[in-house]
Design an enzyme around this catalytic site. Structure first.
Site, mmCIF file in Angstrom:
data_model
loop_
_atom_site.group_PDB
_atom_site.id
_atom_site.type_symbol
_atom_site.label_atom_id
_atom_site.label_comp_id
_atom_site.label_asym_id
_atom_site.label_seq_id
_atom_site.Cartn_x
_atom_site.Cartn_y
_atom_site.Cartn_z
ATOM 1 N N HIS A 101 70.131 169.998 34.523
ATOM 2 C CA HIS A 101 69.583 170.506 33.261
ATOM 3 C C HIS A 101 70.520 171.582 32.694
ATOM 4 C CE1 HIS A 101 66.304 171.400 30.450
ATOM 5 N NE2 HIS A 101 66.716 172.648 30.531
ATOM 6 N N ASP A 120 67.496 166.365 36.701
ATOM 7 C CA ASP A 120 66.686 167.282 35.899
ATOM 8 C C ASP A 120 65.228 166.879 36.015
ATOM 9 O OD1 ASP A 120 65.609 168.954 33.968
ATOM 10 O OD2 ASP A 120 66.561 167.919 32.281
ATOM 11 N N SER A 166 66.851 170.865 25.545
ATOM 12 C CA SER A 166 65.721 171.420 26.277
ATOM 13 C C SER A 166 64.585 171.800 25.320
ATOM 14 C CB SER A 166 66.194 172.608 27.123
ATOM 15 O OG SER A 166 65.215 172.985 28.053
#
Length: 322
Positions: free
Chosen positions: A282, A252, A152
């Site tokens: 995610h 995601d 991320s």
């Protein structure tokens, strides 16, 4: 995804949390959740990388029960540059060490909004640069065994560090593993260039509202968000980047931009492998090790590392010499 499960996931959608007001509470909750149950790992220790005393950045070192490879995974945690830290990512890093058989070094970079861009990025850069120049600091005699890795916002930092190393004329890492990274600045469903923002930006674990809040805290100046150090997809030159594994999650909102960055790297002449984890949300790298999504990802990660090990003697590191 069946309608019942989709409805259940909506209950956890992030718009119910105002990140700009509640980020400190989220940080505390993450640490509490990470501590239960107590993670098991062979060794975890705090260290600082020697250097200028004002720029020392703490790291935590994780060793697997059985070391099966020489690579060291230099890991940058996720959390939107605002939440997440070594404590909350300890279970994930312990799992990472066990499932890869590699040492993992988790970096405790500074967080926004207390330390906005480029503070966290510079912390990560300093660690990477020093270890690539002197791998003995990490117990290695070969910088090619140091692999950048992040999920991320941490994937964003890994990609940005690789760009900075080339820009500043330093040796780059030979390999990087980017897990569902942020690579673009616009996550407004009305204007974003990626369909995954519109398809998955409201229903699942990470939402477009949350990403926009994170971005505002990390980079308060809207114009600065288009800087390639924030949005790697905006870089005009993506040449001489590490051999890259891009792992995205099907459900995601960042899926499309991660894959777009991978394709851009490939178009610039870099070796790239892309793997989309089907049915994954995610943040799946923090799930328990019995998770199907997690196992899927680590099978690909281990294959990538195995292939890189075999090819290593024939490759020239970005920005360096063989």
């Amino acid at each position: 995804m069946n309608p019942l499960l989709k409805a259940a996931l909506r209950l956890f959608a992030a718009p119910r949390v105002n990140m700009r007001e509640d980020y400190e509470r989220v940080r505390r909750l993450q640490r509490q959740l990470a501590a239960l149950p107590r993670p098991r790992y062979r060794a975890a220790s705090w260290r600082t990388i020697p250097g200028d005393v004002t720029s020392r950045v703490p790291v935590r070192v994780f060793e697997p029960q059985e070391r099966r490879r020489d690579e060291l995974l230099l890991f940058f945690h996720g959390g939107g540059w605002v939440t997440g830290d070594i404590e909350s990512y300890t279970p994930a890093c312990a799992t990472m060490a066990e499932l890869t058989g590699a040492d993992v070094v988790s970096v405790d970079y500074r967080l926004a909004p207390e330390h906005p861009f480029p503070a966290g990025l510079e912390d990560c850069f300093q660690i990477v640069h020093r270890l690539l120049e002197d791998p003995s600091l990490a117990g290695r005699d070969d910088a090619d065994r140091i692999v950048l890795m992040g999920d991320s916002a941490g994937g964003n930092l890994a990609a940005a560090v690789s760009l900075l190393l080339r820009e500043r004329g330093y040796r780059g890492a030979r390999q990087q593993i980017l897990l569902y990274p942020v690579t673009h600045w616009d996550h407004d469903p009305a204007t974003a260039p990626f369909e995954s923002v519109r398809h998955h930006g409201e229903d699942y674990r990470l939402t477009s509202t949350e990403v926009q809040d994170y971005m505002q805290m990390y980079v308060p100046d809207p114009l600065a968000r288009q800087d390639p150090r924030v949005s790697p997809l905006m870089a005009e030159d993506l040449s001489a980047q590490p051999r890259t594994l891009m792992i995205t999650a099907e459900l995601d909102l960042l899926c499309d931009e991660g894959e777009a960055y991978a394709h851009a790297l490939e178009a610039a002449g870099n070796e790239v492998r892309i793997h989309r984890v089907e049915g994954a949300l995610h943040g799946f790298i923090t799930l328990p090790r019995f998770s199907r999504s997690l196992r899927d990802a680590y099978e690909v990660i281990n294959t990538f590392l195995d292939e890189g090990h075999l090819a290593g003697s024939r490759e020239t590191p970005p920005g360096g010499t063989a």
